[in-house]
Write an enzyme that holds these catalytic residues in place. Structure first.
Site, PDB file in Angstrom:
ATOM      1  N   ILE A 162      64.914  48.516  81.944  1.00 55.52           N
ATOM      2  CA  ILE A 162      63.874  47.612  82.457  1.00 55.52           C
ATOM      3  C   ILE A 162      62.750  47.462  81.433  1.00 55.52           C
ATOM      4  O   ILE A 162      61.680  46.995  81.761  1.00 55.52           O
ATOM      5  CB  ILE A 162      63.334  48.097  83.816  1.00 55.52           C
ATOM      6  CG1 ILE A 162      62.679  49.475  83.705  1.00 55.52           C
ATOM      7  CG2 ILE A 162      64.449  48.155  84.839  1.00 55.52           C
ATOM      8  CD1 ILE A 162      62.001  49.920  84.998  1.00 55.52           C
ATOM      9  N   THR A 221      62.083  50.150  79.253  1.00 54.18           N
ATOM     10  CA  THR A 221      61.597  51.477  78.896  1.00 54.18           C
ATOM     11  C   THR A 221      62.336  52.078  77.708  1.00 54.18           C
ATOM     12  O   THR A 221      61.963  53.138  77.222  1.00 54.18           O
ATOM     13  CB  THR A 221      61.730  52.416  80.099  1.00 54.18           C
ATOM     14  OG1 THR A 221      63.069  52.339  80.579  1.00 54.18           O
ATOM     15  CG2 THR A 221      60.790  52.014  81.211  1.00 54.18           C
ATOM     16  N   ASN A 233      61.946  59.672  72.333  1.00 53.71           N
ATOM     17  CA  ASN A 233      61.675  58.641  71.333  1.00 53.71           C
ATOM     18  C   ASN A 233      60.196  58.327  71.395  1.00 53.71           C
ATOM     19  O   ASN A 233      59.703  57.801  72.385  1.00 53.71           O
ATOM     20  CB  ASN A 233      62.513  57.386  71.625  1.00 53.71           C
ATOM     21  CG  ASN A 233      62.319  56.292  70.590  1.00 53.71           C
ATOM     22  OD1 ASN A 233      61.220  56.088  70.070  1.00 53.71           O
ATOM     23  ND2 ASN A 233      63.385  55.585  70.289  1.00 53.71           N
ATOM     24  N   GLN A 260      55.282  53.324  76.944  1.00 54.87           N
ATOM     25  CA  GLN A 260      54.946  53.565  78.342  1.00 54.87           C
ATOM     26  C   GLN A 260      53.477  53.913  78.498  1.00 54.87           C
ATOM     27  O   GLN A 260      52.854  53.575  79.505  1.00 54.87           O
ATOM     28  CB  GLN A 260      55.822  54.690  78.907  1.00 54.87           C
ATOM     29  CG  GLN A 260      57.299  54.303  79.026  1.00 54.87           C
ATOM     30  CD  GLN A 260      57.485  53.022  79.800  1.00 54.87           C
ATOM     31  OE1 GLN A 260      57.108  52.914  80.949  1.00 54.87           O
ATOM     32  NE2 GLN A 260      58.049  52.011  79.156  1.00 54.87           N
ATOM     33  N   GLY A 298      61.293  62.918  83.420  1.00 55.17           N
ATOM     34  CA  GLY A 298      60.935  61.541  83.721  1.00 55.17           C
ATOM     35  C   GLY A 298      59.457  61.340  83.425  1.00 55.17           C
ATOM     36  O   GLY A 298      58.646  62.243  83.631  1.00 55.17           O
ATOM     37  N   GLY A 320      57.876  57.587  82.651  1.00 54.65           N
ATOM     38  CA  GLY A 320      57.327  56.225  82.536  1.00 54.65           C
ATOM     39  C   GLY A 320      56.110  55.926  83.389  1.00 54.65           C
ATOM     40  O   GLY A 320      55.218  55.202  82.968  1.00 54.65           O
ATOM     41  N   GLU A 321      56.085  56.447  84.595  1.00 54.65           N
ATOM     42  CA  GLU A 321      54.989  56.082  85.492  1.00 54.65           C
ATOM     43  C   GLU A 321      53.788  57.010  85.404  1.00 54.65           C
ATOM     44  O   GLU A 321      52.749  56.730  85.994  1.00 54.65           O
ATOM     45  CB  GLU A 321      55.504  56.032  86.933  1.00 54.65           C
ATOM     46  CG  GLU A 321      56.473  54.892  87.137  1.00 54.65           C
ATOM     47  CD  GLU A 321      57.111  54.938  88.510  1.00 54.65           C
ATOM     48  OE1 GLU A 321      56.497  54.424  89.445  1.00 54.65           O
ATOM     49  OE2 GLU A 321      58.216  55.488  88.649  1.00 54.65           O
TER      50      GLU A 321
END
Lengths: 208, 724
Positions: free
Chosen positions: B458, B460, B616, B623, B688, B690-691
């Site tokens: 999406i 990311t 990465n 992000q 995790g 991203g958010e």
């Protein structure tokens, strides 16, 4: 000037019309729902229902001429995407607010959702598909990869076309100037710092 | 080992994205596809009494207009269909923008024009759409997905009453909309009882199972394709009703139909972040140790569902506190269904981090020091020690880079020209998901490596990171790897939401790649024609596409040669469960507030995050810069306005619903990472992420505005008028 669209030297006349026998097929297959009774070809000439007659026009896109039959209400964006299968140009809002559909018309950046295809006959249109020289990417495209100036890519074609024009306009004198003059293209992933860096990079390369 | 994981590798999908070659779901050519467009309700509550489709049907090119009278009976599917009902199954209207008809025509223009010609009559009732207009007091909804809305630990009320220092804050937040640049698009193509969807889906497999339930199809009859996605931010995680209606119409008409939502329709059709109220109370000792957290929230719910997404997770989990009472209430209103939106916890986290700032002023204590004193190494609910948590290091790194020690301990003390300058900070936290996933890796006779897994990108960086993982696991260069994702024809994988993508697929991809490597090594050492014939398999190293005897580098073979001699591709699979968890960080911001205009600029930001191993650094930084800017939008700009009389959204577009543009992004942003692999991770040390880097930004901005001006604003967004 690599961003300058080249006039067409080879003509590929092709008519890109979507299927024309659709209405009839639908009518025979579907008894229950309300279905159009008459069979009307997709974009065939008609004045029924107050719709202006479709007309054959020629659009010069990425150095090639395309004959295309469109109603006057068809935007340049929909002509590119739906008639010429040039789907690199994106539809984000369809009302000139997001910039995803930015293309160059005679070298100027415009939002292709806010102009009609019939108004752009005789203009040289450049889309993101026409920017690279064969396998060699345009400096702006290279810079966008190098600077990670995109994530989802949904706004990227518009950002890149806008950046090409921004550089040509000379609005890249400082990072602050780039920030202002690239603010017509929304990036919802918000890669803005990287977009500014990419445009600055490419400007140095293009303008020397 | 080529060692690509952890390096700032450029995106492998870069070229297709900068040349326009990447095909998004609305770009996929589907021969013979008709164009659908929805007619939506202009009233918020009541029912449809009549629909006159004659003018629309008379419009040239229109094939059909379907209404509730024509739709097949459909089954309301389970999660992630959140809406609670399927529109056009009856005449009831639950919110403005609810689909009441679908026009199907040969061209986009015909469908749009004809949709405007459908005449709908309603029996309308006066709607209630904002929390202030709720008919009654908020209520406690039942658990959503087994998660209760009331959680108690210790005795928070008693601890608050006994507390040496108390802080109380009432906060609010407006409704927000995701607004990915790519509108939701769906193309339904039936072949008998088999359905293919070209769908803007953040989870192709979840969408597949959900749409199969709608039509009572065997799951294997459905294929969902989404190789690229033009942004999701949660909006494309659930299945929404337009996809169901379009697929039903395509089945009735026996023709493929493409439907793309208009920007305005995205404000009523595909979820939002709910309007929100928060009453938060903190109790503490004079030394700054938290003794009580009471957090009562109220979310705007629809009349057809009761799911609460603005969760108070951080109040429960982030700080060491023995007495916590979280109560997540809601009020039912005549609005569309809400949903997950990038960092759903951001809304409630604002209250916690704002109240902590207020506590720091009450105690005359540095806000970073206050947070340090409440740091915990233990999961507050399970009592288990975290295997890896480097939040204290984040405070160190970021405060030093920001120059926090130079901060003046007095609000309104710094003015630069016409602007007050202020600094603020907040802790960040996000609970990420992880889903069982599978992958396969095939080495072709040409030496090319194909990775298949039905995950999504999406934006990311999924394509890039899973390619890095394969390159390292196999010892092959990136350019021989092709990753295929976003198609349910591939091995099943989880959805790309809840920051779960890397946590879900990294392990399975790594295992598949290692198994493929081992299989090729096995072929080589058993092949008399190979220079490696007879070498023990564990003495073979792989790098740069070669298989090399570790004790004699002259003896070497290549993937290409080995598989070519074998005459057929080598395939291996990997799978495995994955663990959810938490990611942490801190954000420091500098704001400048115009003394007379009240306008706020965020001029400098430093973040530091503990996300386990950084897979990465480019995509991780992406992000951060995206999250910080989302936080700026949340704090200062974005708000959906409802007309309280009609229930309509007043600003369903990008010229009046303001999202940050290039000029709004902070010119100076430093994104730091601890980069310590998490030993408990099932994703090669990663978590995790991203958010995570939005969650603290709104509070950090609010806290900085207080520092700049001495004015505490607890109602988001902090628009100019609130500072005049």
């Amino acid at each position: 000037m690599p961003e300058s669209p080249h006039p067409a030297t080879t003509h590929t006349r092709r008519t890109v019309l979507k299927s024309t026998a659709v209405a009839a097929a639908g009518a025979t297959l579907v008894p229950a729902p309300a279905v159009a009774a008459s069979s009307v070809p997709a974009a065939a000439p008609t004045t029924a229902g107050g719709v202006a007659e479709a007309m054959e026009i020629t659009l010069s896109v990425n150095g090639r001429k395309h004959a295309v039959t469109v109603e006057p209400r068809v935007t340049l964006l929909d002509a590119l995407r739906e008639r010429l299968a040039l789907t690199g140009t994106k539809k984000g809002c369809d009302r000139g607010e997001c910039g995803a559909c930015t293309v160059l018309v005679d070298g100027e950046r415009i939002k292709s959702c806010l102009t009609l295809a019939v108004m752009r006959q005789g203009s040289a249109i450049t889309t993101v598909e026409g920017l690279a020289d064969g396998d060699r990417l345009h400096p702006v495209q290279e810079a966008f990869i190098r600077r990670d100036a995109f994530q989802c890519g949904g706004c990227t074609p518009g950002q890149i076309m806008s950046a090409v024009a921004c550089i040509r306009e000379g609005h890249t004198g400082s990072e602050e100037e780039i920030r202002q003059w690239m603010s017509g293209n929304i990036c919802r992933c918000a890669c803005y710092q990287n977009i500014v860096a990419a445009v600055a990079d490419a400007a140095r390369e293009v303008r020397g | 080992m080529t060692g690509l994981v952890g390096r700032p590798v450029a995106r492998v999908d870069g070229r297709v994205k900068v040349t326009g070659a990447a095909r998004y779901p609305a770009d996929d050519p589907v021969p013979g596809a008709l164009h659908g467009f929805l007619v939506t309700s202009e009233v918020a509550k009541g029912e449809v009494t009549d629909i006159d489709t004659s003018a629309a049907l008379a419009h040239p090119g229109v094939v059909a207009v379907l209404t509730h009278r024509d739709m097949p009976r459909l089954t309301v599917p389970p999660f992630p269909y959140l809406k609670g009902f399927i529109p056009m199954q009856d005449t009831a209207i639950h919110h403005v923008g609810q689909p009441v008809a679908i026009v199907v025509a040969n061209t986009v223009e015909q469908a749009h024009e004809a949709a405007a010609l459908v005449a709908v009559r309603y029996r309308a009732e006066r709607p209630r759409v904002v929390i202030d207009d709720a008919a009654g007091p908020p209520h406690l909804p039942p658990p959503f997905r087994n998660r209760p809305n009331e959680i108690k630990r210790g005795d928070a009320a008693a601890a608050l009453a006994r507390a040496e220092v108390r802080v109380e804050a009432r906060c609010s937040s407006a409704t927000r909309h995701h607004n990915p640049i790519e509108p939701h698009a769906t193309t339904a193509q039936w072949d008998g009882d088999r359905l293919t969807l070209h769908e803007t889906a953040q989870g192709v497999n979840l969408t597949k199972g959900t749409i199969a339930a709608v039509f009572a199809l065997p799951v294997e009859n459905v294929r969902v394709v989404a190789p690229y996605l033009g942004g999701g931010f949660g909006a494309k995680g659930p299945l929404w009703s337009h996809t169901i209606i379009n697929a039903a119409a395509a089945r009735v008409l026996r023709r493929p139909i493409r439907l793309v939502l208009s920007r305005a329709q995205m404000y009523t059709m595909a979820g939002h972040r709910s309007e929100f109220r928060q009453h938060i109370r903190l109790g503490a000792t004079r030394a700054g140790k938290l003794t009580a957290i009471l957090d009562t929230t109220t979310a705007q719910l629809s009349n057809t569902d009761e799911a609460i997404f603005n969760a108070s997770e951080s109040a429960r989990l982030l700080y060491d506190c023995p007495n916590v009472h979280v109560r997540q209430e809601g009020v039912r209103l005549d609005v569309a269904t809400s949903s997950y939106m990038r960092s759903p916890e951001t809304t409630a986290h604002f209250g916690l981090e704002t109240a902590l700032d207020e506590l720091s002023w009450a105690l005359d204590m540095d806000p970073v020091e206050l947070r340090r004193r409440n740091h915990t190494e233990f999961n507050q609910e399970t009592g288990q020690r975290f295997g890896s948590k480097h939040l204290l290091k984040c405070y160190d790194m970021a405060s030093q880079a920001f120059g926090w020690s130079q901060r003046k301990r007095k609000p309104g003390a710094t003015k630069d020209g016409d602007e007050y300058v202020g600094w603020g900070m907040a802790t960040e936290m996000h609970t990420f998901g992880a889903m069982p996933s599978n992958a396969s890796v095939t080495v072709g006779v040409d030496g090319k490596v194909v990775l298949r897994t039905a995950t999504q990108d999406i934006g990311t960086g999924t394509y890039t990171i899973i390619s890095q993982i394969v390159a390292d696991a196999m010892g092959v260069p990136l350019d021989v790897i092709q990753a295929h994702i976003g198609d349910t024809a591939l091995p099943v994988a989880g959805l790309s939401a809840a920051s779960a993508t890397i946590a879900s697929v990294s392990g399975p991809v790594d295992r598949a790649a290692r198994a493929a490597r081992d299989a090729v090594v096995g072929l080589a050492v058993a092949d008399e024609r190979s220079p490696l014939f007879g070498v023990p398999a564990d003495e073979v190293e792989t790098r740069h596409g070669h298989l090399i005897h570790s004790r004699n580098h002259q003896r070497r073979d290549s993937y290409r040669a080995v598989v070519s001699r074998a005459g057929e591709p080598v395939e291996a699979t990997g799978s495995g469960p994955n663990l959810p968890g938490l990611s942490y960080g801190v954000v420091f911001v500098e704001v400048r507030v115009h003394a007379r205009l009240g306008s706020v600029r965020v001029t400098r930001v430093v973040t530091a995050h503990d996300i386990g191993r950084v897979m990465n650094r480019r995509t991780a930084r992406g992000q951060v810069i995206g999250g910080v800017t989302w936080g700026i939008g949340h704090a200062l700009m974005e708000h959906t306005v409802y007309d309280r009389n009609s229930g309509r959204v007043v600003n369903p577009n990008l010229s009046t619903y303001l999202v940050p543009v290039c000029a709004d992004a902070p010119p100076a942003l430093e994104a730091l990472f601890v980069d310590e692999p998490d030993p408990g991770s099932t994703a090669l040390g990663a978590r995790g992420f991203g958010e995570t880097p939005i969650t603290g930004v709104p509070a950090a901005i609010g806290n900085a505005i207080y520092h700049a001006t001495g004015r505490r604003v607890r109602d988001l967004p902090i628009t100019q008028d609130k500072l005049l």
